[in-house]
Design an enzyme around this catalytic site. Structure first.
Site: not given
Ligand code: PEP
Length: 250
Positions: A97, A173
């Site tokens: 991100e 996500g």
């Molecule tokens: C992250 O963004 O580090 C992550 C693993 O998110 P999620 O577990 O929600 O997929």
């Protein structure tokens, strides 16, 4: 024989408000944890309070990023030394991100990496490919290149205490997890890369975490893989019970 310690780290991202964050930290109980280390990475404004809530629990504190600048007139930035002064142990760097929305290039990550290490923080360095790259079949080379670009020419002291998190972007996500086979294949390639570049003891000692929709129902099969040493958990780390369950599996 060398063996990486297991780590389960929760990345709260830009979620929660002060009292929710405080309650979440306060409800984490370590009694059942089987993972060697448990880490939570709250948003910056909550770090001090969360560190108070976690005192004497044995849970470590992490930050989600640090500035490429060490201090001074950089409005809105948070330096690695500031984080260190708040008892932060770990700093996530290179999360997809940050790469995608905030322009964290390999060059910037190299500077952040040096700042974090010079401040005494341990880095959780993220890597991972998009769905497009995976479909092209170039995913392994892509991920190793991401690591190489940040790690190249860093001296051995800088690379001490490194933790790597493989997080396929298509699984973050989305509810979609990489299969244990897909994850293990990449983790083994990362381990091999570390062995070739820095030797077998370093490769065996470096925890390689998986991230991407890890939840209580899939953690066990992922953690059973030889080269998966734990998880970086996003969504499920916002629920104390789910997060504690994941940390009780590895
Ligand atoms: C992250 O963004 O580090 C992550 C693993 O998110 P999620 O577990 O929600 O997929």
């Amino acid at each position: 024989m060398f063996m990486a310690r297991s780590i389960v780290a929760g990345n709260w991202k830009q979620n929660l408000e002060f009292y929710d964050a405080s309650d979440l930290a306060g409800s984490l109980r370590v009694e059942s944890f089987t993972s060697d280390e448990v880490v939570v990475c709250p948003p910056f404004p909550f770090i001090y309070d969360v560190s108070e809530r976690l005192k004497d629990t044995g849970i470590s504190l992490g930050a989600q990023d640090c500035s490429q600048y060490n201090g001074g007139a950089y409005t809105g930035e948070v330096s690695a030394t500031m984080l260190k002064s708040l008892n932060v142990k770990y700093c996530i760097l290179g999360h997809s991100e940050r790469r995608q929305y905030f322009g964290d290039t390999s060059e910037i990550l190299r500077v952040k990496f040096a700042n974090a290490r010079n401040a005494g923080l341990e880095v959780i360095l993220c890597c991972g490919e998009t769905l497009e790259v995976r479909k092209s079949g170039d995913h392994t080379a892509f991920v190793l290149r991401q690591l190489e670009e940040v790690m190249k020419d860093q001296d051995s002291q800088m690379l001490e205490d490194l933790v790597i998190a493989y997080e396929p972007i298509w699984a973050i996500g989305t509810g979609e997890t990489a299969s244990p086979e897909q994850a293990e294949e990449m983790h083994a390639a990362i381990r091999d890369f570390l062995k070739t570049k820095f030797g077998d003891p370093y490769a065996q000692d470096t925890p390689i975490l998986y991230g991407g929709s890890v939840k209580p129902s899939n953690a066990a099969e992922l953690f059973a893989c030889k080269n998966i040493d734990g998880a970086l958990v996003g969504g499920a780390s916002l629920n104390a019970l789910d997060f504690m369950q994941i940390a009780s599996v590895s």
